[in-house]
Every structure is written in structure tokens, then in C-alpha cells.
Design a protein around this motif. Structure first.
Motif, PDB file in Angstrom:
ATOM      1  N   ILE A  92       2.197  -6.653  -9.540  1.00  0.00           N
ATOM      2  CA  ILE A  92       1.301  -7.038  -8.448  1.00  0.00           C
ATOM      3  C   ILE A  92       0.639  -5.764  -7.936  1.00  0.00           C
ATOM      4  O   ILE A  92       1.267  -4.932  -7.287  1.00  0.00           O
ATOM      5  CB  ILE A  92       2.056  -7.745  -7.312  1.00  0.00           C
ATOM      6  CG1 ILE A  92       2.778  -8.986  -7.838  1.00  0.00           C
ATOM      7  CG2 ILE A  92       1.105  -8.128  -6.182  1.00  0.00           C
ATOM      8  CD1 ILE A  92       3.614  -9.709  -6.797  1.00  0.00           C
ATOM      9  N   GLY A  93      -0.649  -5.602  -8.207  1.00  0.00           N
ATOM     10  CA  GLY A  93      -1.332  -4.335  -7.977  1.00  0.00           C
ATOM     11  C   GLY A  93      -1.989  -4.169  -6.638  1.00  0.00           C
ATOM     12  O   GLY A  93      -2.965  -3.415  -6.512  1.00  0.00           O
ATOM     13  N   SER A  94      -1.486  -4.830  -5.612  1.00  0.00           N
ATOM     14  CA  SER A  94      -2.003  -4.676  -4.258  1.00  0.00           C
ATOM     15  C   SER A  94      -0.824  -4.700  -3.294  1.00  0.00           C
ATOM     16  O   SER A  94       0.183  -5.362  -3.557  1.00  0.00           O
ATOM     17  CB  SER A  94      -2.979  -5.804  -3.905  1.00  0.00           C
ATOM     18  OG  SER A  94      -3.294  -5.794  -2.518  1.00  0.00           O
ATOM     19  N   THR A  95      -0.937  -3.963  -2.200  1.00  0.00           N
ATOM     20  CA  THR A  95       0.146  -3.918  -1.213  1.00  0.00           C
ATOM     21  C   THR A  95      -0.269  -4.510   0.134  1.00  0.00           C
ATOM     22  O   THR A  95       0.472  -4.383   1.104  1.00  0.00           O
ATOM     23  CB  THR A  95       0.629  -2.470  -1.005  1.00  0.00           C
ATOM     24  OG1 THR A  95      -0.488  -1.656  -0.608  1.00  0.00           O
ATOM     25  CG2 THR A  95       1.223  -1.905  -2.287  1.00  0.00           C
ATOM     26  N   ARG A  96      -1.422  -5.115   0.207  1.00  0.00           N
ATOM     27  CA  ARG A  96      -1.847  -5.742   1.460  1.00  0.00           C
ATOM     28  C   ARG A  96      -0.876  -6.849   1.857  1.00  0.00           C
ATOM     29  O   ARG A  96      -0.265  -7.485   0.999  1.00  0.00           O
ATOM     30  CB  ARG A  96      -3.260  -6.311   1.331  1.00  0.00           C
ATOM     31  CG  ARG A  96      -4.342  -5.266   1.233  1.00  0.00           C
ATOM     32  CD  ARG A  96      -5.715  -5.893   1.035  1.00  0.00           C
ATOM     33  NE  ARG A  96      -6.034  -6.813   2.114  1.00  0.00           N
ATOM     34  CZ  ARG A  96      -6.187  -8.122   1.968  1.00  0.00           C
ATOM     35  NH1 ARG A  96      -6.031  -8.689   0.781  1.00  0.00           N
ATOM     36  NH2 ARG A  96      -6.487  -8.874   2.994  1.00  0.00           N
ATOM     37  N   THR A  97      -0.733  -7.066   3.163  1.00  0.00           N
ATOM     38  CA  THR A  97       0.229  -8.071   3.626  1.00  0.00           C
ATOM     39  C   THR A  97      -0.215  -9.487   3.277  1.00  0.00           C
ATOM     40  O   THR A  97       0.617 -10.369   3.072  1.00  0.00           O
ATOM     41  CB  THR A  97       0.430  -7.954   5.149  1.00  0.00           C
ATOM     42  OG1 THR A  97      -0.846  -8.005   5.801  1.00  0.00           O
ATOM     43  CG2 THR A  97       1.113  -6.637   5.499  1.00  0.00           C
ATOM     44  N   SER A  98      -1.498  -9.727   3.221  1.00  0.00           N
ATOM     45  CA  SER A  98      -2.023 -11.040   2.856  1.00  0.00           C
ATOM     46  C   SER A  98      -2.824 -10.860   1.577  1.00  0.00           C
ATOM     47  O   SER A  98      -3.992 -10.472   1.611  1.00  0.00           O
ATOM     48  CB  SER A  98      -2.900 -11.603   3.977  1.00  0.00           C
ATOM     49  OG  SER A  98      -3.397 -12.876   3.642  1.00  0.00           O
ATOM     50  N   ARG A  99      -2.155 -11.127   0.426  1.00  0.00           N
ATOM     51  CA  ARG A  99      -2.725 -10.742  -0.857  1.00  0.00           C
ATOM     52  C   ARG A  99      -2.980 -11.936  -1.761  1.00  0.00           C
ATOM     53  O   ARG A  99      -2.058 -12.670  -2.092  1.00  0.00           O
ATOM     54  CB  ARG A  99      -1.772  -9.786  -1.584  1.00  0.00           C
ATOM     55  CG  ARG A  99      -1.470  -8.512  -0.851  1.00  0.00           C
ATOM     56  CD  ARG A  99      -0.307  -7.786  -1.510  1.00  0.00           C
ATOM     57  NE  ARG A  99       0.946  -8.538  -1.391  1.00  0.00           N
ATOM     58  CZ  ARG A  99       2.068  -8.236  -2.035  1.00  0.00           C
ATOM     59  NH1 ARG A  99       2.084  -7.218  -2.881  1.00  0.00           N
ATOM     60  NH2 ARG A  99       3.162  -8.949  -1.854  1.00  0.00           N
ATOM     61  N   ARG A 100      -4.227 -12.091  -2.153  1.00  0.00           N
ATOM     62  CA  ARG A 100      -4.541 -13.086  -3.171  1.00  0.00           C
ATOM     63  C   ARG A 100      -3.931 -12.667  -4.504  1.00  0.00           C
ATOM     64  O   ARG A 100      -3.649 -13.498  -5.368  1.00  0.00           O
ATOM     65  CB  ARG A 100      -6.064 -13.237  -3.272  1.00  0.00           C
ATOM     66  CG  ARG A 100      -6.536 -14.510  -3.951  1.00  0.00           C
ATOM     67  CD  ARG A 100      -7.982 -14.814  -3.575  1.00  0.00           C
ATOM     68  NE  ARG A 100      -8.080 -15.112  -2.149  1.00  0.00           N
ATOM     69  CZ  ARG A 100      -9.043 -14.647  -1.353  1.00  0.00           C
ATOM     70  NH1 ARG A 100      -9.978 -13.859  -1.839  1.00  0.00           N
ATOM     71  NH2 ARG A 100      -9.056 -14.968  -0.073  1.00  0.00           N
ATOM     72  N   THR A 101      -3.693 -11.383  -4.663  1.00  0.00           N
ATOM     73  CA  THR A 101      -3.108 -10.851  -5.896  1.00  0.00           C
ATOM     74  C   THR A 101      -1.720 -11.431  -6.149  1.00  0.00           C
ATOM     75  O   THR A 101      -1.354 -11.718  -7.297  1.00  0.00           O
ATOM     76  CB  THR A 101      -3.021  -9.313  -5.820  1.00  0.00           C
ATOM     77  OG1 THR A 101      -4.297  -8.798  -5.421  1.00  0.00           O
ATOM     78  CG2 THR A 101      -2.641  -8.714  -7.157  1.00  0.00           C
ATOM     79  N   ASP A 153       6.596  -5.984  -7.738  1.00  0.00           N
ATOM     80  CA  ASP A 153       5.689  -5.930  -6.597  1.00  0.00           C
ATOM     81  C   ASP A 153       5.642  -4.506  -6.053  1.00  0.00           C
ATOM     82  O   ASP A 153       6.657  -3.974  -5.588  1.00  0.00           O
ATOM     83  CB  ASP A 153       6.179  -6.900  -5.510  1.00  0.00           C
ATOM     84  CG  ASP A 153       5.183  -7.083  -4.387  1.00  0.00           C
ATOM     85  OD1 ASP A 153       4.226  -6.289  -4.282  1.00  0.00           O
ATOM     86  OD2 ASP A 153       5.369  -8.028  -3.592  1.00  0.00           O
ATOM     87  N   LEU A 154       4.475  -3.877  -6.096  1.00  0.00           N
ATOM     88  CA  LEU A 154       4.341  -2.516  -5.571  1.00  0.00           C
ATOM     89  C   LEU A 154       4.824  -2.414  -4.131  1.00  0.00           C
ATOM     90  O   LEU A 154       5.385  -1.394  -3.726  1.00  0.00           O
ATOM     91  CB  LEU A 154       2.880  -2.055  -5.625  1.00  0.00           C
ATOM     92  CG  LEU A 154       2.236  -1.806  -6.981  1.00  0.00           C
ATOM     93  CD1 LEU A 154       0.860  -1.184  -6.772  1.00  0.00           C
ATOM     94  CD2 LEU A 154       3.094  -0.926  -7.851  1.00  0.00           C
ATOM     95  N   ALA A 155       4.613  -3.458  -3.359  1.00  0.00           N
ATOM     96  CA  ALA A 155       4.984  -3.426  -1.942  1.00  0.00           C
ATOM     97  C   ALA A 155       6.484  -3.239  -1.747  1.00  0.00           C
ATOM     98  O   ALA A 155       6.923  -2.732  -0.710  1.00  0.00           O
ATOM     99  CB  ALA A 155       4.519  -4.708  -1.246  1.00  0.00           C
ATOM    100  N   ASP A 156       7.280  -3.619  -2.732  1.00  0.00           N
ATOM    101  CA  ASP A 156       8.734  -3.494  -2.617  1.00  0.00           C
ATOM    102  C   ASP A 156       9.205  -2.044  -2.755  1.00  0.00           C
ATOM    103  O   ASP A 156      10.365  -1.744  -2.460  1.00  0.00           O
ATOM    104  CB  ASP A 156       9.436  -4.340  -3.683  1.00  0.00           C
ATOM    105  CG  ASP A 156       9.291  -5.834  -3.442  1.00  0.00           C
ATOM    106  OD1 ASP A 156       9.006  -6.211  -2.293  1.00  0.00           O
ATOM    107  OD2 ASP A 156       9.447  -6.607  -4.410  1.00  0.00           O
ATOM    108  N   TYR A 157       8.325  -1.170  -3.234  1.00  0.00           N
ATOM    109  CA  TYR A 157       8.729   0.216  -3.507  1.00  0.00           C
ATOM    110  C   TYR A 157       8.268   1.197  -2.436  1.00  0.00           C
ATOM    111  O   TYR A 157       8.758   2.329  -2.391  1.00  0.00           O
ATOM    112  CB  TYR A 157       8.225   0.638  -4.891  1.00  0.00           C
ATOM    113  CG  TYR A 157       8.975  -0.099  -5.976  1.00  0.00           C
ATOM    114  CD1 TYR A 157      10.095   0.450  -6.582  1.00  0.00           C
ATOM    115  CD2 TYR A 157       8.592  -1.392  -6.350  1.00  0.00           C
ATOM    116  CE1 TYR A 157      10.813  -0.254  -7.539  1.00  0.00           C
ATOM    117  CE2 TYR A 157       9.300  -2.106  -7.304  1.00  0.00           C
ATOM    118  CZ  TYR A 157      10.409  -1.528  -7.884  1.00  0.00           C
ATOM    119  OH  TYR A 157      11.123  -2.234  -8.821  1.00  0.00           O
TER     120      TYR A 157
END
Length: 205
Positions: free
Chosen positions: A8-17, A45-49
Motif C-alpha cells: 500500500i503505497g500511501s500513508t494518508r489516513t483516508s486512503r483510496r489506495t 502497509d507503509l503506514a504500519d512502519y
């Protein structure tokens, strides 16, 4: 068994990705190679890192990672044989968070296959143009087939601030399966190179 990451190449909180990546994972779970036990797909998920802006003292090519967050990221990426990047298009390119995550590592990307699923007003095609260049420099084999999801025709969006619901056109799933076929084939074909590299690194000086 081959291991393929759906990133998942986006870290925005509300992500269509994330919505697009969930669809990719669902289609991948039905792939014949999964049924035969030849491959497993896992979402990353990039956001997890929670990677900071690149803060390693040495270039990634040296492989001398110093920070716990880098070591954790390297262990994850190093465990896969190939990748399916799911990316939005931001300002004619792919997100800075994804570029930053890619730049943290080097050898962990080498001699592996990469496929691309993009989304956006223009289907995210321009983001993938840049992403292909970055992965080529990292010695990844980019597969030809690409899935480009249009914000206008492949999603049901009632509120632009929300991710919406994915509703891919009838041609998208067959295209995704073709992409997965290519990623699996190239991940397997490159395995001898990965094995040789690992053996060289493990050999005593």
C-alpha cells in the motif's frame, strides 16, 4: 513457495489506495498459483512502519542499517520474492512516502519482480512511469502489464474526502490476473540470482 507483497503505497489516513489494495488482495487470493500452493500474497502497509524521512547515516547500497525502524523494514521487504505496488498519483508522480520507503533499502529490492496497480484522475499512469524508473535502478524486473484504476469509472465516490467504494470495470480483473501471472513468473525466474547473491554474501572472506 514464492512470497509476493502487495504494498500500500500511501500513508494518508483516508486512503483510496487501501481500498484498491484490498481488491488486489482479494483477486490475488483466488489466483490458481495460490490454490496450487506455489505462491502466497501478503499486504504490506507503509503506514504500519512509521518510517521517518530517510535518516540512515550511510547510503542503502552499503547495507549497513543502523536504526531499528530500518532493520524492521529491511526484514519485511527482504522476506519477499516480488512486489505489487498499489499507488496513487500525486502531482504527476508517486507519493513521497513511498519514495522514502524505497530509498531506505537497496539489496532487499534486488533481483525481484515488480508489478504496478495505480489509481487517480488519470488512472495513476504517470506515477507508475516514475516508479518504474526507481525500481529499475534497484535491479527489479518491472512487468509489462499495469492496472490503471480511474477515479471516475472504477470507484463509486459520493464524498471526495472519503475513499469510496471500488467498482472496477469488467476488464480490470483479467488485467490484474495477467499482471499477477507476470509477477509470479518473473519472481520465480529470478530466484537463482537471489540465491546466488545470498550465497556470496554468506561466504567467508
Amino acid at each position: 513457495m514464492l512470497r509476493i507483497a502487495i504494498i500500500i503505497g500511501s500513508t494518508r489516513t483516508s486512503r483510496r489506495t487501501a481500498v484498491a489494495a484490498e481488491w488486489v488482495a482479494q483477486v490475488a487470493s483466488r489466483h490458481a498459483a495460490v490454490t496450487r500452493g506455489e505462491v502466497v500474497f501478503e499486504t504490506v502497509d507503509l503506514a504500519d512502519y512509521a518510517l521517518p524521512v530517510l535518516d540512515e547515516p550511510l547510503p542503502a547500497m552499503f547495507g549497513d542499517y543502523r536504526h531499528p525502524h530500518t532493520l524492521r523494514w529491511a526484514q519485511t521487504i527482504g522476506s519477499f520474492d516480488g512486489f505489487v505496488f498499489v499507488t496513487p498519483e500525486y502531482n504527476h508522480s508517486f507519493p513521497g512516502a513511498l519514495k522514502n520507503a524505497i530509498d531506505f533499502l537497496f539489496a532487499e529490492w534486488n533481483n525481484k519482480a515488480a508489478g504496478f496497480v495505480s489509481h487517480g484522475v488519470h488512472g495513476g499512469t504517470r506515477a507508475v512511469e516514475h516508479l518504474r524508473l526507481a525500481m529499475t535502478e534497484l535491479q527489479a524486473a518491472n512487468v509489462r502489464t499495469q492496472v490503471a484504476l480511474s477515479a471516475f469509472t472504477d470507484f463509486e465516490i459520493t464524498d471526495p474526502a472519503e475513499p469510496g467504494v471500488i467498482a472496477p470495470g469488467p476488464h480490470q480483473e483479467p488485467t490484474l490476473n495477467e499482471l499477477l501471472d507476470e509477477v509470479i513468473a518473473w519472481s520465480g525466474a529470478l530466484k537463482p540470482l537471489r540465491t546466488a547473491t545470498t550465497a556470496t554474501q554468506a561466504a567467508p572472506a
